[in-house]
Motif scaffolding. Structure first.
Motif, PDB file in Angstrom:
ATOM      1  N   ALA A   4      -3.752  18.581  -3.243  1.00 43.20           N
ATOM      2  CA  ALA A   4      -5.171  18.218  -3.240  1.00 43.20           C
ATOM      3  C   ALA A   4      -6.042  19.381  -3.682  1.00 43.20           C
ATOM      4  O   ALA A   4      -7.122  19.198  -4.233  1.00 43.20           O
ATOM      5  N   ASP A   5      -5.577  20.616  -3.449  1.00 47.28           N
ATOM      6  CA  ASP A   5      -6.383  21.784  -3.804  1.00 47.28           C
ATOM      7  C   ASP A   5      -6.469  21.998  -5.308  1.00 47.28           C
ATOM      8  O   ASP A   5      -7.407  22.611  -5.802  1.00 47.28           O
ATOM      9  N   SER A   6      -5.494  21.519  -6.048  1.00 52.29           N
ATOM     10  CA  SER A   6      -5.446  21.810  -7.478  1.00 52.29           C
ATOM     11  C   SER A   6      -5.050  20.577  -8.269  1.00 52.29           C
ATOM     12  O   SER A   6      -3.957  20.489  -8.801  1.00 52.29           O
ATOM     13  N   PRO A   7      -5.971  19.590  -8.364  1.00 54.49           N
ATOM     14  CA  PRO A   7      -5.600  18.331  -9.015  1.00 54.49           C
ATOM     15  C   PRO A   7      -5.236  18.477 -10.475  1.00 54.49           C
ATOM     16  O   PRO A   7      -4.386  17.761 -10.978  1.00 54.49           O
ATOM     17  N   THR A   8      -5.871  19.423 -11.172  1.00 56.84           N
ATOM     18  CA  THR A   8      -5.569  19.533 -12.599  1.00 56.84           C
ATOM     19  C   THR A   8      -4.181  20.125 -12.835  1.00 56.84           C
ATOM     20  O   THR A   8      -3.592  19.938 -13.881  1.00 56.84           O
ATOM     21  N   ASP A   9      -3.679  20.867 -11.839  1.00 54.47           N
ATOM     22  CA  ASP A   9      -2.339  21.437 -11.968  1.00 54.47           C
ATOM     23  C   ASP A   9      -1.314  20.649 -11.172  1.00 54.47           C
ATOM     24  O   ASP A   9      -0.232  21.141 -10.871  1.00 54.47           O
ATOM     25  N   SER A  10      -1.661  19.414 -10.809  1.00 55.83           N
ATOM     26  CA  SER A  10      -0.807  18.646  -9.899  1.00 55.83           C
ATOM     27  C   SER A  10       0.577  18.383 -10.484  1.00 55.83           C
ATOM     28  O   SER A  10       1.566  18.392  -9.761  1.00 55.83           O
ATOM     29  N   TYR A  11       0.660  18.164 -11.784  1.00 53.38           N
ATOM     30  CA  TYR A  11       1.970  17.900 -12.386  1.00 53.38           C
ATOM     31  C   TYR A  11       2.887  19.108 -12.227  1.00 53.38           C
ATOM     32  O   TYR A  11       4.033  18.980 -11.811  1.00 53.38           O
ATOM     33  N   ALA A  12       2.365  20.305 -12.533  1.00 50.61           N
ATOM     34  CA  ALA A  12       3.182  21.511 -12.416  1.00 50.61           C
ATOM     35  C   ALA A  12       3.596  21.735 -10.967  1.00 50.61           C
ATOM     36  O   ALA A  12       4.730  22.143 -10.683  1.00 50.61           O
ATOM     37  N   TYR A  13       2.684  21.445 -10.047  1.00 50.20           N
ATOM     38  CA  TYR A  13       2.996  21.630  -8.629  1.00 50.20           C
ATOM     39  C   TYR A  13       4.104  20.677  -8.186  1.00 50.20           C
ATOM     40  O   TYR A  13       5.056  21.083  -7.520  1.00 50.20           O
ATOM     41  N   VAL A  14       3.987  19.416  -8.589  1.00 48.16           N
ATOM     42  CA  VAL A  14       5.010  18.438  -8.216  1.00 48.16           C
ATOM     43  C   VAL A  14       6.350  18.804  -8.845  1.00 48.16           C
ATOM     44  O   VAL A  14       7.400  18.738  -8.198  1.00 48.16           O
ATOM     45  N   ALA A  15       6.330  19.191 -10.119  1.00 51.76           N
ATOM     46  CA  ALA A  15       7.573  19.558 -10.797  1.00 51.76           C
ATOM     47  C   ALA A  15       8.254  20.733 -10.101  1.00 51.76           C
ATOM     48  O   ALA A  15       9.477  20.785  -9.992  1.00 51.76           O
ATOM     49  N   SER A  16       7.445  21.676  -9.589  1.00 56.47           N
ATOM     50  CA  SER A  16       8.020  22.835  -8.903  1.00 56.47           C
ATOM     51  C   SER A  16       8.656  22.451  -7.573  1.00 56.47           C
ATOM     52  O   SER A  16       9.582  23.103  -7.111  1.00 56.47           O
ATOM     53  N   ARG A  17       8.150  21.392  -6.947  1.00 56.00           N
ATOM     54  CA  ARG A  17       8.690  20.953  -5.660  1.00 56.00           C
ATOM     55  C   ARG A  17       9.910  20.043  -5.825  1.00 56.00           C
ATOM     56  O   ARG A  17      10.689  19.883  -4.886  1.00 56.00           O
ATOM     57  N   ARG A  18      10.043  19.445  -7.008  1.00 56.53           N
ATOM     58  CA  ARG A  18      11.018  18.376  -7.207  1.00 56.53           C
ATOM     59  C   ARG A  18      12.435  18.790  -6.820  1.00 56.53           C
ATOM     60  O   ARG A  18      13.082  18.145  -5.997  1.00 56.53           O
ATOM     61  N   ASP A  19      12.913  19.867  -7.386  1.00 54.43           N
ATOM     62  CA  ASP A  19      14.309  20.240  -7.176  1.00 54.43           C
ATOM     63  C   ASP A  19      14.572  20.670  -5.737  1.00 54.43           C
ATOM     64  O   ASP A  19      15.637  20.387  -5.183  1.00 54.43           O
ATOM     65  N   SER A  20      13.598  21.369  -5.118  1.00 53.75           N
ATOM     66  CA  SER A  20      13.826  21.815  -3.741  1.00 53.75           C
ATOM     67  C   SER A  20      13.888  20.633  -2.787  1.00 53.75           C
ATOM     68  O   SER A  20      14.704  20.613  -1.862  1.00 53.75           O
ATOM     69  N   GLU A  58      -3.994  17.378 -17.440  1.00 54.31           N
ATOM     70  CA  GLU A  58      -5.261  17.712 -18.082  1.00 54.31           C
ATOM     71  C   GLU A  58      -5.090  17.773 -19.605  1.00 54.31           C
ATOM     72  O   GLU A  58      -4.176  18.413 -20.120  1.00 54.31           O
ATOM     73  N   GLY A  59      -5.949  17.040 -20.304  1.00 55.31           N
ATOM     74  CA  GLY A  59      -5.859  16.993 -21.759  1.00 55.31           C
ATOM     75  C   GLY A  59      -4.889  15.962 -22.274  1.00 55.31           C
ATOM     76  O   GLY A  59      -4.604  15.925 -23.478  1.00 55.31           O
ATOM     77  N   ALA A  60      -4.373  15.102 -21.371  1.00 55.91           N
ATOM     78  CA  ALA A  60      -3.437  14.052 -21.792  1.00 55.91           C
ATOM     79  C   ALA A  60      -3.705  12.778 -21.000  1.00 55.91           C
ATOM     80  O   ALA A  60      -2.798  12.187 -20.425  1.00 55.91           O
ATOM     81  N   SER A  61      -4.979  12.357 -21.009  1.00 58.43           N
ATOM     82  CA  SER A  61      -5.386  11.183 -20.224  1.00 58.43           C
ATOM     83  C   SER A  61      -5.427   9.899 -21.034  1.00 58.43           C
ATOM     84  O   SER A  61      -5.625   8.824 -20.471  1.00 58.43           O
ATOM     85  N   THR A  62      -5.289   9.996 -22.343  1.00 62.42           N
ATOM     86  CA  THR A  62      -5.275   8.820 -23.216  1.00 62.42           C
ATOM     87  C   THR A  62      -4.083   8.944 -24.163  1.00 62.42           C
ATOM     88  O   THR A  62      -3.514  10.037 -24.323  1.00 62.42           O
ATOM     89  N   ILE A  63      -3.720   7.849 -24.800  1.00 65.06           N
ATOM     90  CA  ILE A  63      -2.600   7.939 -25.748  1.00 65.06           C
ATOM     91  C   ILE A  63      -2.945   8.874 -26.905  1.00 65.06           C
ATOM     92  O   ILE A  63      -2.090   9.624 -27.392  1.00 65.06           O
TER      93      ILE A  63
END
Length: 726
Positions: A4-20, A58-63
């Motif tokens: 919630a603190d960093s919505p624009t970086d949410s993808y990178a945050y989720v990807a970093s948590r995925r494997d752990s 961020e920067g990829a919200s439309t096709i």
């Protein structure tokens, strides 16, 4: 840092948590704190996005932005779209020869989609006499090919809307969609242009057809050589302007404009559901739906610019469309099949893809083909060796091992060659796949086989298995990280959120991949979407102890028998089709009857083998091939067999045995059977373009046989009643 603190970086945050998270196989969904609503579970979110739903990158919200995002981050000369082209006819076979795959780079495709987009706007003004500011719809009517994608991406660069039509649609459905979406311009393959012209008199708004093939009499088009001139004349007689795809690109190149990028909440596409009953519904998909799809799906699939994807599932269906957009965002090379599923494995062998998206129908065929050449080969040594190898690898799979130093070299590397030898991920959706087939595919192809769940209304992005979770049989994983879900009670079907050991109910989904509603159909939209954004899927699910979704029933396809018991026919059909004697099955019942009956199309190869063993057919009877897509009727040797009462009883006995094995109730087991030699296909209107059974059509077609089966059952029951009184 929290999501919630960093919505624009949410993808990178989720990807970093995925494997752990996956490495510990913790719960895949977690409950969100909030007030408990009676008749519902708590709200669940993906464990990777428990604090907040995943947003588009961020920067990829439309096709349009998705394409530009990748273009800025990749070697523009990298191959993007590939195809095979027909060559001269081979005099020995009478069939065209085909080239190797030829490729267009990201840079080339980028310029082509801009030129095509500019050309579309110029033609809209010159031919249609339309307002350049209007956000109009372009129909796409072709099998998978580069021009389909280029035309789609061209529209997204100009804030235009695409409407896809299945290339297998009949004239009534084509006509309905063209009129319902008010389509005035269609881009189509040359083979399908005549279908458009045949319905043009009922679609007077169509003024322009763009042919994806060359419109000259030297064009080599399989199935329609040297006929372009005739089609052009026919279009002119209908008052329709017919131009080639290249003509539009050249026009745009000569009259360059500026791009007109869409906003995230703009309509991107209208995708029509194939629908098992009634007219197709036009699902309104927004650009932000595709942005959410990419950010969430990549947390599970990790496509990359080193991957190669084979595109053969219908692009008019959301499953394939979403895979194409995801591949684009990832920089993945996309190779298209030739449009003929009978040639698919030749294309795969040449392309050697790393990613393979499929459906149970094809995967079951692969499973059956491998077993036929090993376990059922008639060679005891081959069968024993394969079974030993299979057992060893299935045991290793539970420890997370997909490979085996000995058995892969001796047995499985050759099987891997069926899919080119490079596959690292297989995904499957659209229908359930059995536990046995899923485990078999994982060990034979030495890779993850991920089962997913979705629909047009949620971008085919409902849920997906986590990679490495080999306890997921029968499950479809966790809800997409861009969405949340809950289960809602269905008292009539006795599915409750308070059920033990697991909550059960209708799955409701809310979030970034949920569609905006149905075109021109407020009533259906209100039935499907709540005011606060929940999509009522109609699928009955449970959530297990590991936070994984399991689909157990279908709310919209149930019916009630005379004694008040509810029946889910699709669930039963998925069980009974596991009989080796059954290729296709249709279960029927209604509120006036106390028993089920069924229509079965026998499996040609297995049925003949069985009949030879039982002495119903001579030993010299040739063994036919399994049913192929598009096959209209069973082989001749089966036509006499289906009338054999002993064989008919054998098929019914096999179905009854499966019912007992799967612990079905007595009322869920068919009591009568009719064997048919006509295969259920798209052409005879018994299957949708996505190969789902059209129940209303099947009921009407087999009404006479259904009535006869019930009459026989009633007569038999009456005789039994009389005998019991004697």
């Amino acid at each position: 840092m929290s999501l919630a603190d960093s919505p624009t970086d949410s993808y990178a945050y989720v990807a970093s948590r995925r494997d752990s998270i996956r490495s510990h196989l913790r719960r895949q969904m977690v409950q969100v704190d909030g007030p408990k609503v009676e008749g519902e579970t708590a709200v669940y979110r993906n464990a990777l996005a428990s604090n907040a739903l995943l947003k588009p990158i961020e920067g990829a919200s439309t096709i349009y932005e998705i394409f530009e995002y990748r273009l800025r981050r990749i070697d523009k000369s990298k191959r993007f779209l590939g195809k095979r082209s027909p060559g001269p006819v081979d005099p020995a076979t009478g069939k065209p020869t085909w080239s190797d795959y030829t490729w267009e780079s990201f840079e080339t495709v980028s310029q082509r989609r801009l030129n095509f987009g500019y050309g579309l706007r110029k033609l809209w003004a010159d031919v249609i006499k339309g307002d350049d500011n209007e956000k109009w719809t372009l129909g796409l009517y072709a099998h998978n090919r580069p021009e389909w994608v280029i035309a789609d991406y061209a529209c997204q660069s100009q804030s235009l809307i695409t409407v896809s039509l299945f290339d297998t649609l009949g004239p009534e459905s084509i006509e309905y969609i063209l009129n319902h979406a008010n389509i005035k311009v269609v881009a189509a393959s040359l083979l399908l242009v005549p279908k458009l012209l045949k319905v043009a008199h009922n679609c007077p708004q169509i003024k322009l057809i763009i042919c994806m093939d060359p419109l000259d009499d030297t064009a080599l088009v399989p199935g329609l050589p040297r006929a372009a001139g005739v089609v052009k004349q026919w279009a002119a007689e209908k008052g329709i302007t017919l131009v080639s795809f290249k003509d539009v690109e050249d026009l745009g190149k000569a009259h360059p404009l500026s791009v007109r990028p869409p906003k995230p909440d703009d309509i991107c596409s209208i995708m029509y559901t194939s629908g098992t009953t009634g007219k197709p519904k036009g699902a309104i998909l927004l650009h932000r739906n595709f942005g959410s799809l990419c950010s969430s799906r990549l947390t599970s699939l990790d496509f990359s610019d080193n991957d190669v994807y084979i595109s053969y599932l219908p692009l008019a269906h959301i499953y394939e469309r979403s895979n194409i957009v995801l591949s684009t965002f990832s920089g993945t090379s996309i190779g298209f099949f030739r449009g003929d599923t009978s040639l698919l494995f030749e294309d795969i062998a040449l392309l050697r893809p790393t990613v393979f998206a499929s459906v149970p129908r094809l995967l079951n065929r692969i499973h059956a083909a491998v077993l036929q050449k090993t376990v059922y080969s008639g060679n005891a040594i081959t069968a024993t060796l394969f079974q030993q190898a299979l057992n060893a690898k299935l045991a290793g799979l539970q420890q997370g091992h997909y490979t085996h130093a000995l058995w892969d070299r001796l047995v499985f590397n050759k099987i891997k060659g069926l899919l080119g030898g490079n596959i690292r991920i297989i995904t499957t959706g659209s229908a359930p796949i059995s536990k046995d087939v899923l485990g078999f595919l994982k060990v034979t192809f030495c890779c993850d086989v991920l089962e997913g769940y979705g629909a047009t209304e949620n971008m085919a992005d409902g849920s997906l298995n986590w990679r490495g979770d080999n306890r997921n049989y029968g499950k479809v994983g966790a809800i997409s990280p861009c969405c949340e879900c809950k289960l809602v009670d269905i008292p009539d079907m006795k599915y409750l959120s308070t059920d033990q050991p697991f909550p059960r109910g209708e799955l409701w989904i809310r979030g970034g991949s949920v569609f905006a509603g149905y075109l021109h159909d407020e009533a259906k939209t209100r039935e499907t979407l709540t005011e606060d954004g929940w999509l009522k899927t109609g699928d009955v699910c449970l959530i297990d102890q590991n936070g994984r979704i399991q689909i157990i029933d279908r709310k919209k396809q149930i019916f009630k028998l005379a004694q008040g018991e509810y029946i889910a026919p699709e669930k039963l059909e998925n069980i009974f089709v596991q009989s080796p004697l059954v290729a296709q099955i249709f279960i029927h019942g209604d509120s006036l009857q106390s028993e089920l009956v069924c229509i079965v199309v026998p499996s040609p190869d297995q049925a003949v083998k069985f009949a030879i063993e039982k002495g119903y057919l001579p030993k010299s009877t040739p063994i036919p091939e399994a049913i192929a897509q598009g096959q209209a009727e069973l082989p001749e040797q089966l036509k006499a067999l289906v009338a054999n009462e002993k064989f008919k009883q054998d098929v019914l006995n096999d179905i009854t045995s499966l019912a007992k094995i799967n612990k079905l109730a007595g009322f869920e087991t068919p009591k009568a059977i009719f064997l048919d030699t006509e295969v259920m296909t798209i052409d005879n209107n018994l299957l949708t373009p996505t190969l789902k059974l059209k129940r209303d059509t099947a009921r009407d077609k087999y009404q006479k046989q259904i009535e006869e089966m019930y009459a026989t059952l009633h007569a038999s029951r009456s005789i039994s009643d009389v005998a019991a009184k004697l």
